[in-house]
Scaffold this motif. Structure first.
Motif, mmCIF file in Angstrom:
data_model
loop_
_atom_site.group_PDB
_atom_site.id
_atom_site.type_symbol
_atom_site.label_atom_id
_atom_site.label_comp_id
_atom_site.label_asym_id
_atom_site.label_seq_id
_atom_site.Cartn_x
_atom_site.Cartn_y
_atom_site.Cartn_z
ATOM 1 N N ILE A 73 0.841 -1.129 -0.093
ATOM 2 C CA ILE A 73 -0.067 -0.043 0.015
ATOM 3 C C ILE A 73 0.882 1.279 -0.178
ATOM 4 N N SER A 74 1.811 1.251 0.854
ATOM 5 C CA SER A 74 2.794 2.456 0.865
ATOM 6 C C SER A 74 3.403 2.531 -0.465
ATOM 7 N N GLY A 75 3.956 1.554 -0.936
ATOM 8 C CA GLY A 75 4.644 1.782 -2.254
ATOM 9 C C GLY A 75 3.741 2.206 -3.398
ATOM 10 N N LEU A 76 2.535 1.787 -3.371
ATOM 11 C CA LEU A 76 1.451 2.279 -4.442
ATOM 12 C C LEU A 76 1.352 3.517 -4.126
ATOM 13 N N LYS A 77 1.101 4.051 -2.956
ATOM 14 C CA LYS A 77 0.783 5.365 -2.725
ATOM 15 C C LYS A 77 1.843 6.294 -3.287
ATOM 16 N N ASN A 78 3.082 5.814 -2.931
ATOM 17 C CA ASN A 78 4.296 6.507 -3.391
ATOM 18 C C ASN A 78 4.200 6.548 -4.793
ATOM 19 N N LEU A 79 4.144 5.556 -5.649
ATOM 20 C CA LEU A 79 3.918 5.506 -7.072
ATOM 21 C C LEU A 79 3.015 6.461 -7.509
ATOM 22 N N LYS A 80 1.989 6.782 -6.718
ATOM 23 C CA LYS A 80 0.913 7.601 -7.385
ATOM 24 C C LYS A 80 1.600 9.109 -7.263
ATOM 25 N N GLY A 81 2.357 9.392 -6.164
ATOM 26 C CA GLY A 81 3.118 10.678 -6.268
ATOM 27 C C GLY A 81 3.847 10.823 -7.384
ATOM 28 N N ILE A 82 4.642 9.841 -7.490
ATOM 29 C CA ILE A 82 5.730 9.739 -8.663
ATOM 30 C C ILE A 82 5.214 10.159 -9.830
ATOM 31 N N LEU A 83 4.103 9.383 -10.310
ATOM 32 C CA LEU A 83 3.285 9.775 -11.472
ATOM 33 C C LEU A 83 2.690 11.055 -11.401
ATOM 34 N N ALA A 84 2.182 11.495 -10.460
ATOM 35 C CA ALA A 84 1.638 12.842 -10.473
ATOM 36 C C ALA A 84 2.507 14.000 -10.927
ATOM 37 N N LYS A 85 4.028 13.733 -10.218
ATOM 38 C CA LYS A 85 5.265 14.460 -10.696
ATOM 39 C C LYS A 85 5.321 14.586 -12.395
ATOM 40 N N ALA A 86 5.331 13.202 -12.630
ATOM 41 C CA ALA A 86 5.467 12.872 -14.109
ATOM 42 C C ALA A 86 4.371 13.874 -15.131
ATOM 43 N N GLN A 87 3.196 13.855 -14.546
ATOM 44 C CA GLN A 87 2.204 14.558 -15.181
ATOM 45 C C GLN A 87 2.508 15.880 -15.403
ATOM 46 N N GLN A 88 2.966 16.692 -14.176
ATOM 47 C CA GLN A 88 3.307 17.921 -13.843
ATOM 48 C C GLN A 88 4.530 18.157 -14.872
ATOM 49 N N PHE A 89 5.224 17.331 -15.081
ATOM 50 C CA PHE A 89 6.490 17.461 -16.148
ATOM 51 C C PHE A 89 5.779 17.522 -17.421
ATOM 52 N N ALA A 90 5.035 16.552 -17.864
ATOM 53 C CA ALA A 90 4.526 16.585 -19.147
ATOM 54 C C ALA A 90 3.824 18.024 -19.494
ATOM 55 N N ASP A 91 2.997 18.385 -18.471
ATOM 56 C CA ASP A 91 2.331 19.885 -18.670
ATOM 57 C C ASP A 91 3.370 20.975 -18.779
ATOM 58 N N ALA A 92 4.545 21.106 -17.881
ATOM 59 C CA ALA A 92 5.310 22.078 -18.183
ATOM 60 C C ALA A 92 6.130 21.946 -19.219
ATOM 61 N N LYS A 93 6.462 20.803 -19.874
ATOM 62 C CA LYS A 93 7.257 20.574 -20.978
ATOM 63 C C LYS A 93 6.486 20.547 -22.173
ATOM 64 N N LYS A 94 5.047 20.577 -22.111
ATOM 65 C CA LYS A 94 4.213 20.271 -23.076
ATOM 66 C C LYS A 94 4.529 18.918 -23.817
ATOM 67 N N VAL A 95 4.951 18.033 -23.206
ATOM 68 C CA VAL A 95 4.961 16.637 -23.637
ATOM 69 C C VAL A 95 3.806 15.869 -23.752
ATOM 70 N N ASN A 96 3.606 15.126 -24.937
ATOM 71 C CA ASN A 96 2.371 14.177 -24.694
ATOM 72 C C ASN A 96 2.807 13.147 -23.719
ATOM 73 N N PRO A 97 1.778 13.023 -22.599
ATOM 74 C CA PRO A 97 1.967 12.275 -21.722
ATOM 75 C C PRO A 97 1.973 10.748 -22.067
ATOM 76 N N GLN A 98 1.454 10.492 -23.299
ATOM 77 C CA GLN A 98 1.266 9.155 -23.705
ATOM 78 C C GLN A 98 2.713 8.621 -24.180
ATOM 79 N N THR A 99 3.670 9.758 -24.714
ATOM 80 C CA THR A 99 5.121 9.300 -24.947
ATOM 81 C C THR A 99 5.827 9.223 -23.625
ATOM 82 N N ILE A 100 5.523 9.749 -22.550
ATOM 83 C CA ILE A 100 5.754 9.313 -21.239
ATOM 84 C C ILE A 100 5.549 7.935 -20.740
ATOM 85 N N VAL A 101 4.333 7.454 -20.842
ATOM 86 C CA VAL A 101 3.788 6.253 -20.703
ATOM 87 C C VAL A 101 4.476 5.260 -21.359
#
Lengths: 170, 170
Positions: A14-42
């Motif tokens: 449970i802890s690990g998955l919650k941390n992974l959610k935070g990590i993916l949230a930062k990836a989303q922020q990165f995609a937004d800031a860099k105007k990168v297609n999030p599908q490219t990240i995925v």
């Protein structure tokens, strides 16, 4: 003796998955800031013959889900591996967390000696319930969590060890 | 209850370090075959602000060594972080394994509630002995093991999940 089959697995997953959610949230922020297609990240990988981010998240979820279901003799929810966005991967994690939340420690009692059989396309693995935890669930779960982190770090997402470990030792 | 403080940690750490030895051996074969300077491999990273392979191996060793020493109240052997070749990293792992082999399960009894304080340059973490295992030792150990694997996979070393998990489920 300090750990039960439950306490050695479910709270960690449970802890690990919650941390992974935070990590993916930062990836989303990165995609937004860099105007990168999030599908490219995925779809990103560390090597052409390694699995992409989507699959790392899916397998982390499935390792957690499988552990919970197998050790407690609970029906395993089935998730299709069809996520193509970070939002969908977040949802996959949410569904996995919701399943883990339904499990209680009593259901894991006696699972130490239960025969656990994992049939993969190329190999079938046979474990006792206890060996399944130490030899498969924990190393495998953290492998996919760390690889997801590493893929994103390699892309330039601003992450640190604190994002991976979460708030601990407070 | 199925795991003691010892059985939840030391056998997993020993297996992981042995698997890491196999992974580094394949990195050496890769260096030989490609006529790559192994020091280049040891200094490789996934991102400029991530730690290189040498440091990943050193921290994996130190996480294992620290766990064994702290939970059993044993003097912690001191290793200098001066490895620059794959051979030297193998030796670091051997020395860590030799230390872990000296520990016995009885020495870990009662360590669940022991106060564990980890002082890092930027933060001090306080754990109970049990939380130290689940919130720090296991996730941290597998993080550095997986990152070492990922650095080498990214370089093109032929590795698969079997190298990371070892021979399990037989």
């Amino acid at each position: 003796m300090s750990f039960s089959q439950y306490s050695a697995t479910i709270p960690l997953l449970i802890s690990g998955l919650k941390n992974l959610k935070g990590i993916l949230a930062k990836a989303q922020q990165f995609a937004d800031a860099k105007k990168v297609n999030p599908q490219t990240i995925v779809a990103s990988r560390l090597a052409v013959d390694m699995l992409p981010l989507s699959k790392q998240v899916q397998i982390a979820c499935d390792t957690a889900k499988g552990c919970g279901a197998r050790l407690s003799d609970t029906d395993m929810p089935k998730f299709e591996d069809n996520e193509t966005t970070l939002d969908e991967l977040q949802l996959r994690i949410d569904r996995t967390l919701a399943f883990l939340d339904t499990l209680n420690p009593e259901g894991f009692e006696g699972s130490e000696d239960k025969a656990i059989v994992l049939a993969f396309p190329s190999v079938t693995l046979n474990f006792s319930g206890q060996d399944y935890v130490t030899q498969f669930v924990l190393p495998n779960f953290y492998f996919h969590l760390t690889t997801a982190y590493a893929i994103l770090r390699h892309l330039g997402v601003e992450l640190g060890k604190g994002d991976y470990l979460g708030r601990v030792g407070g």
